[in-house]
Design a protein around this motif. Structure first.
Motif, mmCIF file in Angstrom:
data_model
loop_
_atom_site.group_PDB
_atom_site.id
_atom_site.type_symbol
_atom_site.label_atom_id
_atom_site.label_comp_id
_atom_site.label_asym_id
_atom_site.label_seq_id
_atom_site.Cartn_x
_atom_site.Cartn_y
_atom_site.Cartn_z
ATOM 1 N N LEU A 106 -4.967 -12.004 -2.022
ATOM 2 C CA LEU A 106 -5.081 -10.539 -2.340
ATOM 3 C C LEU A 106 -3.855 -10.266 -2.847
ATOM 4 O O LEU A 106 -4.011 -9.074 -3.653
ATOM 5 N N SER A 107 -2.729 -10.412 -2.566
ATOM 6 C CA SER A 107 -1.527 -10.203 -3.075
ATOM 7 C C SER A 107 -0.773 -11.095 -3.264
ATOM 8 O O SER A 107 -0.915 -12.607 -2.922
ATOM 9 N N THR A 108 0.599 -11.026 -3.970
ATOM 10 C CA THR A 108 1.441 -11.920 -4.346
ATOM 11 C C THR A 108 1.924 -12.598 -2.931
ATOM 12 O O THR A 108 1.829 -12.009 -1.881
ATOM 13 N N ILE B 263 -0.403 -3.224 0.768
ATOM 14 C CA ILE B 263 -0.962 -4.746 0.757
ATOM 15 C C ILE B 263 -1.040 -5.269 -0.455
ATOM 16 O O ILE B 263 -1.089 -6.604 -0.463
ATOM 17 N N GLN B 264 -1.428 -4.581 -1.413
ATOM 18 C CA GLN B 264 -1.539 -5.338 -2.804
ATOM 19 C C GLN B 264 -0.414 -5.715 -3.454
ATOM 20 O O GLN B 264 -0.445 -6.736 -4.259
ATOM 21 N N ASP B 265 0.874 -5.209 -3.066
ATOM 22 C CA ASP B 265 2.157 -5.747 -3.760
ATOM 23 C C ASP B 265 3.226 -5.719 -2.294
ATOM 24 O O ASP B 265 4.097 -4.970 -2.360
ATOM 25 N N PRO B 266 3.185 -6.762 -1.819
ATOM 26 C CA PRO B 266 4.234 -6.784 -0.418
ATOM 27 C C PRO B 266 5.425 -7.324 -1.028
ATOM 28 O O PRO B 266 6.483 -6.737 -0.495
ATOM 29 N N TRP C 74 -0.678 -3.921 6.762
ATOM 30 C CA TRP C 74 -2.068 -4.423 7.638
ATOM 31 C C TRP C 74 -2.128 -3.693 8.883
ATOM 32 O O TRP C 74 -3.313 -3.203 9.383
ATOM 33 N N LEU D 216 4.823 -7.621 4.610
ATOM 34 C CA LEU D 216 3.497 -8.350 4.737
ATOM 35 C C LEU D 216 2.917 -7.997 5.875
ATOM 36 O O LEU D 216 1.464 -7.380 5.706
ATOM 37 N N TYR E 271 -5.332 -13.286 5.415
ATOM 38 C CA TYR E 271 -6.206 -12.977 4.231
ATOM 39 C C TYR E 271 -5.329 -12.944 3.101
ATOM 40 O O TYR E 271 -5.630 -13.224 1.975
ATOM 41 N N SER E 272 -4.424 -12.040 3.259
ATOM 42 C CA SER E 272 -3.530 -11.895 2.226
ATOM 43 C C SER E 272 -2.635 -13.016 1.880
ATOM 44 O O SER E 272 -2.482 -13.321 0.681
#
Lengths: 163, 134
Positions: B24-26, A37-40, A67, A63, B18-19
């Motif tokens: 929260l993310s790129t 989730i932090q680096d899609p 999730w 992406l 949300y992302s």
């Protein structure tokens, strides 16, 4: 009457086993989802590595999939959406097994992307990946079967009672 | 069951939103960050590097970067010897590429080479052979 108590113990034991299986699967999916989730963007590279989807579709899968893993992972612990989560996770695992088998058959040299887009660059052990996912699918199947057998039971205590 | 699936789908969509919106993310489609030990083609081309081709022999024979050395990971000693001979004559950065954007062979070879040649500047090419074939 004497036969009922062993049956209660057996049901309670299986309920504990199901709970442990559920916790393992839930933890696996939550831990798998968070770094992705932090680096899609980096996970997109892993998705494209399987050479099944590319471009915008790979971007959106990268992406959305983490999730879905996260929601289903937590959902496995929430009684109200436990069955649906188990079904989603089982379907995802089946898809992963097919993908890994396909990558293995085609001789692709890619990182799994299972728990992170920046995994170790050791050559993938496809057989281990497939067996691991089969184990997780089995655990999900047990959760589904149990929840279908006892649809109104939402806690371990209820699972120990006779049906 | 359908209600449960709808709830899961709704929560997933909220997470995606949300992302995208919450930062929260790129952003999807953004260029993946360069990992440690990687290099873009444009930067590598300014280095006068020793190019190392980590693809299959058939692919190497079909086309490869001018002056690139073929490196078979399964025949490590032969490849290392040839690379060392080239590098010792004139020490230059070494850039390794493999067959696809997500191919990990070049990264594995780079990691191993850093142990064998600790004084060498070693990179794996971001994007693999796709980068220079484009």
């Amino acid at each position: 009457m004497a036969g009922i108590r062993p049956r209660i113990r057996s049901t309670a034991f299986s309920a504990y086993l199901i709970l442990i299986g559920r916790l393992i699967v839930s933890a696996a999916f939550i831990l798998a989802a968070l770094p992705k989730i932090q680096d899609p963007a980096a996970f997109t590279t892993s998705v494209e590595g399987y050479r099944v989807v590319t471009g915008d579709l790979a971007v959106w899968i990268a992406l959305a999939l983490p999730w879905l893993e996260l929601v289903a992972g937590f959902g496995l612990l929430i009684p109200q959406i436990r069955r649906g989560s188990a079904l989603v996770i089982a379907l995802l695992l089946i898809a992963f097994i097919i993908l890994h088998a396909s990558a293995w058959a085609r001789g692709l040299d890619i990182s799994c992307g299972c728990f992170s887009a920046h995994e170790s660059y050791k050559a993938p052990d496809y057989l281990w990946l497939i067996f691991r996912n089969l184990g997780l699918v089995t655990a999900c199947g047990c959760v589904l079967i149990r929840d279908w057998q006892y649809p109104r039971q939402r806690s371990l205590g209820e699972g120990a009672s006779t049906s | 069951m359908l209600r449960e699936l709808c709830i899961i789908l709704l929560l997933t969509v909220i997470g995606i939103a949300y992302s995208l919106v919450g930062g929260l993310s790129t952003q999807p489609g953004a260029e993946p960050e360069l990992q440690a030990g990687e290099i873009y083609l444009a930067d590598a081309q300014t280095l006068n590097a020793i190019w190392v081709d980590a693809r299959a022999l058939e692919e190497f024979e079909e086309s490869h970067l001018p002056g690139a050395l073929f490196f078979d990971e399964s025949d490590w000693d032969t490849g290392l010897l040839e690379l060392m001979n080239t590098w010792l004559i004139q020490p230059r950065p070494i850039v390794i590429y493999c067959g696809a954007e997500a191919c990990d062979t070049s990264k594995r070879i780079a990691e191993r080479l850093r142990k064998s040649l600790p004084d060498a500047e070693i990179y794996s090419l971001k994007g693999g052979s796709v980068a220079w074939q484009e």
